[in-house]
Write an enzyme that holds these catalytic residues in place. Structure first.
Site, PDB file in Angstrom:
ATOM      1  N   ASP A   1       1.161  -1.184  -0.077  1.00 21.85           N
ATOM      2  CA  ASP A   1      -0.036  -0.079  -0.151  1.00 21.85           C
ATOM      3  C   ASP A   1       0.862   1.359   0.082  1.00 21.85           C
ATOM      4  O   ASP A   1       1.833   1.658   0.969  1.00 21.85           O
ATOM      5  CB  ASP A   1      -1.136   0.034   1.325  1.00 21.85           C
ATOM      6  CG  ASP A   1      -1.794   1.235   1.443  1.00 21.85           C
ATOM      7  OD1 ASP A   1      -2.025   2.070   0.429  1.00 21.85           O
ATOM      8  OD2 ASP A   1      -2.085   1.562   2.451  1.00 21.85           O
TER       9      ASP A   1
ATOM     10  N   HIS B   1      -4.916 -17.636  -5.131  1.00 23.30           N
ATOM     11  CA  HIS B   1      -5.605 -16.515  -4.079  1.00 23.30           C
ATOM     12  C   HIS B   1      -7.079 -17.238  -3.652  1.00 23.30           C
ATOM     13  O   HIS B   1      -7.859 -16.697  -2.853  1.00 23.30           O
ATOM     14  CB  HIS B   1      -6.081 -15.200  -4.764  1.00 23.30           C
ATOM     15  CG  HIS B   1      -6.858 -15.451  -5.931  1.00 23.30           C
ATOM     16  ND1 HIS B   1      -6.568 -16.107  -7.222  1.00 23.30           N
ATOM     17  CD2 HIS B   1      -8.206 -15.407  -6.103  1.00 23.30           C
ATOM     18  CE1 HIS B   1      -7.507 -16.441  -7.912  1.00 23.30           C
ATOM     19  NE2 HIS B   1      -8.515 -15.750  -7.321  1.00 23.30           N
ATOM     20  N   ASP B   2      -7.500 -18.503  -4.203  1.00 21.39           N
ATOM     21  CA  ASP B   2      -8.704 -19.381  -3.673  1.00 21.39           C
ATOM     22  C   ASP B   2      -8.348 -20.496  -2.928  1.00 21.39           C
ATOM     23  O   ASP B   2      -9.183 -21.130  -2.667  1.00 21.39           O
ATOM     24  CB  ASP B   2      -9.266 -19.998  -5.106  1.00 21.39           C
ATOM     25  CG  ASP B   2      -9.922 -18.906  -6.096  1.00 21.39           C
ATOM     26  OD1 ASP B   2     -10.105 -17.580  -5.500  1.00 21.39           O
ATOM     27  OD2 ASP B   2      -9.893 -18.885  -7.123  1.00 21.39           O
TER      28      ASP B   2
ATOM     29  N   ASP C   1      -1.768  -1.216  -3.893  1.00 26.37           N
ATOM     30  CA  ASP C   1      -2.259  -0.514  -5.017  1.00 26.37           C
ATOM     31  C   ASP C   1      -1.112  -0.503  -6.026  1.00 26.37           C
ATOM     32  O   ASP C   1      -0.088  -0.950  -5.886  1.00 26.37           O
ATOM     33  CB  ASP C   1      -2.352   0.961  -4.349  1.00 26.37           C
ATOM     34  CG  ASP C   1      -1.427   1.708  -3.619  1.00 26.37           C
ATOM     35  OD1 ASP C   1       0.003   1.347  -3.873  1.00 26.37           O
ATOM     36  OD2 ASP C   1      -1.678   2.485  -2.778  1.00 26.37           O
TER      37      ASP C   1
ATOM     38  N   ASP D   1      -5.936 -10.562 -15.672  1.00 33.69           N
ATOM     39  CA  ASP D   1      -7.054 -11.508 -15.339  1.00 33.69           C
ATOM     40  C   ASP D   1      -8.325 -11.089 -16.030  1.00 33.69           C
ATOM     41  O   ASP D   1      -8.654  -9.902 -15.912  1.00 33.69           O
ATOM     42  CB  ASP D   1      -7.108 -11.421 -13.794  1.00 33.69           C
ATOM     43  CG  ASP D   1      -7.823 -12.612 -13.129  1.00 33.69           C
ATOM     44  OD1 ASP D   1      -8.416 -13.466 -13.889  1.00 33.69           O
ATOM     45  OD2 ASP D   1      -7.466 -13.084 -12.054  1.00 33.69           O
TER      46      ASP D   1
ATOM     47  N   ASP E   1     -10.683 -16.142 -16.199  1.00 32.66           N
ATOM     48  CA  ASP E   1     -11.334 -16.595 -14.949  1.00 32.66           C
ATOM     49  C   ASP E   1     -12.416 -17.313 -15.188  1.00 32.66           C
ATOM     50  O   ASP E   1     -13.621 -16.887 -15.943  1.00 32.66           O
ATOM     51  CB  ASP E   1     -11.767 -15.154 -14.207  1.00 32.66           C
ATOM     52  CG  ASP E   1     -12.169 -15.394 -12.828  1.00 32.66           C
ATOM     53  OD1 ASP E   1     -11.648 -15.956 -12.036  1.00 32.66           O
ATOM     54  OD2 ASP E   1     -13.629 -15.358 -12.955  1.00 32.66           O
TER      55      ASP E   1
ATOM     56  N   GLU F   1      -8.653 -20.902 -16.442  1.00 27.93           N
ATOM     57  CA  GLU F   1      -8.931 -21.257 -14.944  1.00 27.93           C
ATOM     58  C   GLU F   1      -9.715 -22.618 -15.180  1.00 27.93           C
ATOM     59  O   GLU F   1     -10.835 -22.526 -15.417  1.00 27.93           O
ATOM     60  CB  GLU F   1      -9.306 -20.317 -14.108  1.00 27.93           C
ATOM     61  CG  GLU F   1      -9.506 -20.668 -12.714  1.00 27.93           C
ATOM     62  CD  GLU F   1     -10.365 -20.082 -11.815  1.00 27.93           C
ATOM     63  OE1 GLU F   1     -10.535 -20.463 -10.589  1.00 27.93           O
ATOM     64  OE2 GLU F   1     -11.288 -19.351 -12.344  1.00 27.93           O
TER      65      GLU F   1
END
Ligand code: GLC
Length: 578
Positions: A49, A348-349, A57, A126, A228, A282
């Site tokens: 950040d 991330h899943d 960011d 993505d 995705d 994916e």
């Protein structure tokens, strides 16, 4: 084509310099940059950040470009950074050409891309187009009237026809993928949350919109696309009844439905073939045949896919190494001569790699994290390394549902409660499996909020930041981080690790995963002790471990291993023969 010419040129050069032809590297069929890439998956919300709002960011990424380069990775897959109300952390896009305000501006993006390219790092975007956000102008218009020009961008079931045939939603608190919308007295379809209405790919206008969006990003110079949830995009718009209980095996009903390959061929023609970009799906469909149809070169659809069978192996109850060997071996064999896959143990899943696959107790954490990185970077397939795994970041402890952020966790909790589930058991599992585990802020230092932000982080920082952080590991030669850097170098420099044939050895060993990779005359042996005890291995007489190329216990050791045993979670790649 360019690559073939380089190989040819190198071969000619080798011969003209008087080397014997036997020493020339073997010509490799189908050589491309994306097979040779080491991909780093960067979750922008949690990386760095720069402005103190507690959310990572693009300027934060820019600040850390030198760090990224120091990892030796060659491409970054960035999770979605488009404008989004963030019902599902950016996987609900409200403007596919805009940057999420919390993440910065388009000029930040341009600077970030340029900075990556200057450092030899490619960028993979993505693309989230199985669904949009409910706040996308297309959906706002579509839901306002049955006559909207965008009505047919989504799937609707008019209520006068009664209740629509049941569809299962992966994220909905009721489990129902149809949501009634009173404005037009109709239901819309959402395979994920109600805030993520599914786009209707059967409508050619939708497809053209997506190709235009992809072209916009390709023209900006991005180097690839991750599609995705795309295997779910095609649907039978007569919405037939599915058999009761189908949701237990919903992939069979949702993935790779008629029309999908046509859409991908069209996307390939319209966008992918026009740029030097790679594409990854994916999901790899329902079976090997589906997977080949997605990625085989002569299909002219996508370059690679990631299959979930591997990453799904560890359960709350644990996993056994035999299963791991069997699954990874089966996928490797199936794609040995045709097609190409991804190798990954986390994203991330998922909860954190070292907590699921390794042993995250302090005494074994570093060794097991380094072993898992060794596995990813020594298998055939393009490696995808998830941010923080280069440090061995672990799961969090989150006891109360109020600490969770993920829509899948929160709605899953509601669903379980309404079904009368044992909530103590549910929470125990969630604590181990939740996607929030894999999304906590990157641990840069042992300072406040691990140096991720000067504000309040959007998700708590793991308490173990004091030991697991970049600043500390940077200075330790044997750290998980420095081991990772050595591994990426080794991988980049050795075609055998990229293209070599994989063969399992000591197959029945319950603790040690051992395999060779072979290409022409070159052969390496990988020995991985997947246990928290010392363990022995036995090799056929033809395989004599030679000098070590890398060892997570002894970073400087080059000499051959003392034969026969490995220490807990020891990971070694060695040459063969003395
Ligand atoms: C994919 C993403 C996941 C997201 C879902 C819906 O599975 O990886 O994070 O929640 O699609 O877009």
């Amino acid at each position: 084509m360019k690559n073939y010419l380089i190989v040819l040129f190198a071969l000619l050069l080798g011969v003209s310099c008087g080397e014997t032809p036997e020493k020339a590297p073997p010509a490799i069929a189908g050589k491309t940059w994306w097979k040779e890439a080491v991909i780093y998956q960067l979750y922008p919300r949690s990386f760095k950040d720069s402005d103190g709002d507690g959310v990572g960011d693009l300027n934060g990424i820019i600040q850390e470009l030198d760090y990224l380069q120091s990892l030796g990775i060659t491409a970054i897959w960035l999770n979605p950074i488009y404008s989004s109300p963030n019902a599902d952390n950016g996987y609900d896009v409200s403007d596919y050409r805009g940057i999420m305000e919390e993440f910065g501006t388009m000029s930040d993006f341009d600077r970030m891309l340029q900075g990556m390219h200057e450092r030899g790092i490619r960028l993979i975007m993505d693309i989230v187009v199985n669904h949009s956000s409910e706040e996308h102008p297309w959906f706002l218009s579509a839901r306002s009237s049955r006559d909207s020009p965008y009505r047919d961008y989504y799937h609707w079931w008019p209520a006068e026809k009664g209740v629509p045939p049941y569809r299962y939603s992966l994220f909905d608190a009721t489990g129902n993928a149809w949501k009634f919308d009173s404005v037009t007295n109709a239901y819309y379809l959402h395979y994920f949350s109600a805030q993520q209405p599914d786009l209707k790919w059967e409508n050619p206008e939708v497809r053209q919109e997506v190709y235009d969006i992809m072209t916009f990003w390709a023209e900006k110079g991005v180097d690839g696309f991750r599609l995705d949830a795309f295997q779910f995009a095609a649907k039978d718009t007569t919405y037939p009844e599915f058999p009761e209980g189908f949701e237990k095996d919903f992939i069979q009903y949702y993935a790779m439905q008629d029309g999908l390959h046509g859409y991908l061929k069209e996307m390939n023609r319209e966008v992918l073939s026009r740029y030097d970009v790679m594409s990854v799906s994916e999901g790899a469909g329902r079976n090997f045949e589906d997977a080949h149809m997605l990625v085989d070169a002569d299909r002219e659809e996508l370059d690679m896919a990631y299959a979930f069978e591997g990453v799904d192996i560890p359960k709350y109850e644990g996993y056994d190494l035999d299963t791991m060997k069997e699954v990874f071996g089966r996928w490797d064999a199936e794609f040995a001569t045709q097609g190409w896959l991804s190798i990954f143990l986390a994203n991330h899943d998922q909860a954190r790699m070292v907590s699921r696959w390794g042993d995250d107790r302090p005494e074994f954490r570093d060794a097991s994290a380094s072993l898992l990185n060794t596995f990813i970077l020594s298998m055939r397939g393009t490696p995808y390394c998830y941010y923080g795994d280069e440090l061995g970041m672990t799961n969090m402890d989150m006891d109360s549902i109020s600490e969770y952020n993920d829509i899948a966790a929160i709605n899953g909790y509601e669903k379980a409660r309404s079904e009368g589930a044992d909530m103590a058991a549910f929470m125990e599992r969630l604590n181990f499996t939740s996607r929030d585990n894999g999304r906590t802020p990157m641990q840069w230092t042992d300072g406040p909020h691990a140096g991720f932000t000067t504000g309040e982080p959007w998700l708590p920082v793991n308490e173990n930041k004091d030991r697991i952080n970049v600043a500390r590991q940077d200075t330790l030669p044997g750290s998980v981080l420095n081991h990772f850097r050595k591994l990426t170098r080794l991988r980049r420099e050795s075609d055998v690790l990229i293209y070599g044939a994989y063969e399992l050895v000591d197959a029945g060993n319950p603790d040690i995963y051992a395999y060779t990779r072979s290409l022409g005359d070159e052969q390496v042996l990988v020995l991985l002790n997947f246990s928290s005890e010392a363990a022995g291995y036995s090799l056929p007489g033809s395989l004599v471990p030679g000098n070590r190329l890398i060892d997570n216990y002894d970073p400087d050791a080059m000499a051959p291993l003392d034969a026969g045993t490995l220490r807990p979670w020891q990971a070694v790649i060695c040459k063969l023969g003395r």
